[in-house]
Write a protein that holds these residues in place. Sequence first.
Motif, PDB file in Angstrom:
ATOM      1  N   HIS A  52       0.799  -1.203   0.043  1.00  0.00           N
ATOM      2  CA  HIS A  52      -0.064   0.060   0.005  1.00  0.00           C
ATOM      3  C   HIS A  52       0.867   1.159   0.077  1.00  0.00           C
ATOM      4  CE1 HIS A  52      -2.964   2.855   1.433  1.00  0.00           C
ATOM      5  NE2 HIS A  52      -3.740   2.324   0.859  1.00  0.00           N
ATOM      6  N   PRO A  53       0.638   2.294  -0.797  1.00  0.00           N
ATOM      7  CA  PRO A  53       1.407   3.263  -0.692  1.00  0.00           C
ATOM      8  C   PRO A  53       1.781   4.104   0.578  1.00  0.00           C
ATOM      9  CG  PRO A  53      -0.324   3.507  -2.308  1.00  0.00           C
ATOM     10  CD  PRO A  53      -0.713   2.390  -1.643  1.00  0.00           C
ATOM     11  N   ARG A  54       0.632   3.883   1.756  1.00  0.00           N
ATOM     12  CA  ARG A  54       1.177   4.302   2.948  1.00  0.00           C
ATOM     13  C   ARG A  54       2.528   3.900   3.546  1.00  0.00           C
ATOM     14  NH1 ARG A  54      -2.464   7.001   1.820  1.00  0.00           N
ATOM     15  NH2 ARG A  54      -0.716   7.960   0.981  1.00  0.00           N
ATOM     16  N   CYS A  55       2.695   2.568   2.977  1.00  0.00           N
ATOM     17  CA  CYS A  55       4.059   2.057   3.502  1.00  0.00           C
ATOM     18  C   CYS A  55       5.223   2.289   2.302  1.00  0.00           C
ATOM     19  CB  CYS A  55       3.846   0.475   3.529  1.00  0.00           C
ATOM     20  SG  CYS A  55       2.597   0.319   5.086  1.00  0.00           S
ATOM     21  N   MET A  56       4.754   2.014   1.095  1.00  0.00           N
ATOM     22  CA  MET A  56       5.711   2.015  -0.133  1.00  0.00           C
ATOM     23  C   MET A  56       6.305   3.428  -0.089  1.00  0.00           C
ATOM     24  SD  MET A  56       6.459  -0.593  -1.871  1.00  0.00           S
ATOM     25  CE  MET A  56       5.745  -2.178  -2.321  1.00  0.00           C
ATOM     26  N   ASN A  57       5.378   4.515   0.170  1.00  0.00           N
ATOM     27  CA  ASN A  57       6.066   5.701  -0.067  1.00  0.00           C
ATOM     28  C   ASN A  57       7.362   5.970   0.910  1.00  0.00           C
ATOM     29  OD1 ASN A  57       4.209   6.731  -1.912  1.00  0.00           O
ATOM     30  ND2 ASN A  57       2.971   7.539  -0.441  1.00  0.00           N
ATOM     31  N   CYS A  58       7.354   5.508   1.943  1.00  0.00           N
ATOM     32  CA  CYS A  58       8.616   5.490   2.868  1.00  0.00           C
ATOM     33  C   CYS A  58       9.731   4.404   2.930  1.00  0.00           C
ATOM     34  CB  CYS A  58       8.139   5.646   4.424  1.00  0.00           C
ATOM     35  SG  CYS A  58       7.143   6.907   4.731  1.00  0.00           S
ATOM     36  N   HIS A  59       9.552   3.417   1.814  1.00  0.00           N
ATOM     37  CA  HIS A  59      10.373   2.192   1.615  1.00  0.00           C
ATOM     38  C   HIS A  59      10.781   2.313   0.030  1.00  0.00           C
ATOM     39  CE1 HIS A  59      10.077  -0.313   5.272  1.00  0.00           C
ATOM     40  NE2 HIS A  59       8.879   0.486   5.368  1.00  0.00           N
ATOM     41  N   THR A  64      14.893   9.075  -2.708  1.00  0.00           N
ATOM     42  CA  THR A  64      13.666   9.970  -2.728  1.00  0.00           C
ATOM     43  C   THR A  64      12.361   9.330  -2.141  1.00  0.00           C
ATOM     44  OG1 THR A  64      14.894  11.078  -4.553  1.00  0.00           O
ATOM     45  CG2 THR A  64      12.379  11.601  -3.992  1.00  0.00           C
ATOM     46  N   PRO A  65      11.879  10.130  -1.099  1.00  0.00           N
ATOM     47  CA  PRO A  65      10.519   9.370  -0.587  1.00  0.00           C
ATOM     48  C   PRO A  65       9.473   9.693  -1.602  1.00  0.00           C
ATOM     49  CG  PRO A  65      11.106  11.493   0.720  1.00  0.00           C
ATOM     50  CD  PRO A  65      12.516  10.998  -0.516  1.00  0.00           C
ATOM     51  N   ARG A  66       8.495   8.987  -1.630  1.00  0.00           N
ATOM     52  CA  ARG A  66       7.368   9.207  -2.640  1.00  0.00           C
ATOM     53  C   ARG A  66       6.006   9.633  -1.768  1.00  0.00           C
ATOM     54  NH1 ARG A  66      11.452   7.565  -4.977  1.00  0.00           N
ATOM     55  NH2 ARG A  66      11.436   6.387  -6.870  1.00  0.00           N
ATOM     56  N   GLN A  67       5.039  10.022  -2.328  1.00  0.00           N
ATOM     57  CA  GLN A  67       3.874  10.785  -1.643  1.00  0.00           C
ATOM     58  C   GLN A  67       2.596  10.524  -2.363  1.00  0.00           C
ATOM     59  OE1 GLN A  67       5.006  15.266  -2.812  1.00  0.00           O
ATOM     60  NE2 GLN A  67       4.025  15.123  -0.833  1.00  0.00           N
ATOM     61  N   GLY A  68       1.535  10.415  -1.621  1.00  0.00           N
ATOM     62  CA  GLY A  68       0.220  10.392  -2.283  1.00  0.00           C
ATOM     63  C   GLY A  68      -0.170   8.814  -2.707  1.00  0.00           C
ATOM     64  N   MET A  69      -1.341   8.632  -3.224  1.00  0.00           N
ATOM     65  CA  MET A  69      -1.649   7.134  -3.588  1.00  0.00           C
ATOM     66  C   MET A  69      -0.792   6.905  -5.183  1.00  0.00           C
ATOM     67  SD  MET A  69      -3.567   6.008  -1.347  1.00  0.00           S
ATOM     68  CE  MET A  69      -4.479   4.363  -2.320  1.00  0.00           C
ATOM     69  N   ALA A  72       3.894   9.652  -6.080  1.00  0.00           N
ATOM     70  CA  ALA A  72       4.763  10.610  -6.943  1.00  0.00           C
ATOM     71  C   ALA A  72       5.917  10.988  -6.102  1.00  0.00           C
ATOM     72  CB  ALA A  72       3.914  11.768  -7.270  1.00  0.00           C
ATOM     73  N   VAL A  73       6.843  11.327  -6.964  1.00  0.00           N
ATOM     74  CA  VAL A  73       8.333  11.919  -6.224  1.00  0.00           C
ATOM     75  C   VAL A  73       7.709  13.076  -5.294  1.00  0.00           C
ATOM     76  CG1 VAL A  73      10.500  13.001  -6.447  1.00  0.00           C
ATOM     77  CG2 VAL A  73       9.807  11.168  -7.988  1.00  0.00           C
ATOM     78  N   HIS A  74       8.289  13.158  -4.099  1.00  0.00           N
ATOM     79  CA  HIS A  74       8.176  13.999  -2.935  1.00  0.00           C
ATOM     80  C   HIS A  74       8.416  15.318  -3.309  1.00  0.00           C
ATOM     81  CE1 HIS A  74       8.447  16.085   1.016  1.00  0.00           C
ATOM     82  NE2 HIS A  74       7.983  15.128   1.540  1.00  0.00           N
ATOM     83  N   GLN A  75       7.397  16.167  -3.017  1.00  0.00           N
ATOM     84  CA  GLN A  75       7.504  17.812  -3.338  1.00  0.00           C
ATOM     85  C   GLN A  75       7.025  18.209  -2.069  1.00  0.00           C
ATOM     86  OE1 GLN A  75       8.461  19.244  -6.044  1.00  0.00           O
ATOM     87  NE2 GLN A  75       8.614  17.178  -7.167  1.00  0.00           N
ATOM     88  N   PRO A  76       8.068  19.405  -1.621  1.00  0.00           N
ATOM     89  CA  PRO A  76       9.227  19.920  -2.516  1.00  0.00           C
ATOM     90  C   PRO A  76      10.297  18.714  -2.472  1.00  0.00           C
ATOM     91  CG  PRO A  76       9.167  20.499  -0.220  1.00  0.00           C
ATOM     92  CD  PRO A  76       7.950  20.029  -0.368  1.00  0.00           C
ATOM     93  N   PRO A  77      11.131  18.861  -3.603  1.00  0.00           N
ATOM     94  CA  PRO A  77      12.329  17.788  -3.570  1.00  0.00           C
ATOM     95  C   PRO A  77      13.103  17.486  -2.436  1.00  0.00           C
ATOM     96  CG  PRO A  77      12.347  19.170  -5.570  1.00  0.00           C
ATOM     97  CD  PRO A  77      11.060  19.929  -4.316  1.00  0.00           C
ATOM     98  N   VAL A  78      13.312  16.424  -1.667  1.00  0.00           N
ATOM     99  CA  VAL A  78      14.013  16.108  -0.608  1.00  0.00           C
ATOM    100  C   VAL A  78      14.902  15.024  -1.129  1.00  0.00           C
ATOM    101  CG1 VAL A  78      12.421  17.243   1.075  1.00  0.00           C
ATOM    102  CG2 VAL A  78      12.176  14.772   0.299  1.00  0.00           C
ATOM    103  N   VAL A  79      15.648  14.673  -0.184  1.00  0.00           N
ATOM    104  CA  VAL A  79      16.377  13.452  -0.132  1.00  0.00           C
ATOM    105  C   VAL A  79      16.691  12.626   0.940  1.00  0.00           C
ATOM    106  CG1 VAL A  79      17.984  14.370  -2.203  1.00  0.00           C
ATOM    107  CG2 VAL A  79      18.789  14.635   0.087  1.00  0.00           C
ATOM    108  N   ARG A  80      17.229  11.263   0.974  1.00  0.00           N
ATOM    109  CA  ARG A  80      17.381  10.369   1.857  1.00  0.00           C
ATOM    110  C   ARG A  80      18.365  11.140   3.259  1.00  0.00           C
ATOM    111  NH1 ARG A  80      16.503   5.412   3.237  1.00  0.00           N
ATOM    112  NH2 ARG A  80      15.958   5.087   0.654  1.00  0.00           N
TER     113      ARG A  80
END
Length: 198
Positions: A52-59, A64-69, A72-80
């Motif tokens: 599920h995206p709630r888990c995958m976004n942080c794995h 680069t983390p993801r966000q939303g269902m 998508a690449v995290h906005q604003p742009p961030v890195v690990r």
Amino acid sequence: MKTYLIAALLCAAPAYADTVNGLRTPDEFATIENEAERSSALFGEMMAVIEHPRCMNCHPVDNTPRQGMEMAVHQPPVVRGVADFGAPGMRCSTCHGTENMAFETGEGSIPGHEPWRLAPISMGWIGKSAAEICAQLKDPERNGDRTLAELHEHNAEDGLVGWGWKPGEGREPAPGTQEIFGELTQAWIDTGAACPNS
């Protein structure tokens, strides 16, 4: 006539009456007699949460983390960044507080938990098969040096894992509950922690 209607309704009842918010409970796998097959099936059900995206976004498998269902690449742009907490000057905690923060408009929120961070890159899941993720989870060199018992504790009790079921306004929670995810994890371990073939 009444008896016929009751019988018809029972036959039409869902096959998985103990499903909770889209996640089957461990007892629904009890009819699988072969223990290895039951174990693999239990892990398959755990994948409903893991994928599920709630888990995958942080794995992510990159930095680069993801966000939303849509993941998508995290906005604003961030890195690990350093120790999975973001880059110096742009730590995860720059925007993510200790709890979800509702927008002033009341529509949506910024997710939060203490701590807020990415999973280690060794536990990146995006694009991996159930078999690959299962192998990662069982491997102490990649899972944070956890035993299977500690993995169960992580899945069943860790607050950041639990955030997936309390993601804040505007976000779909992970299937089921953390309690059931913990029960599935324990049942998977108790049946030999078998991994799916693919």
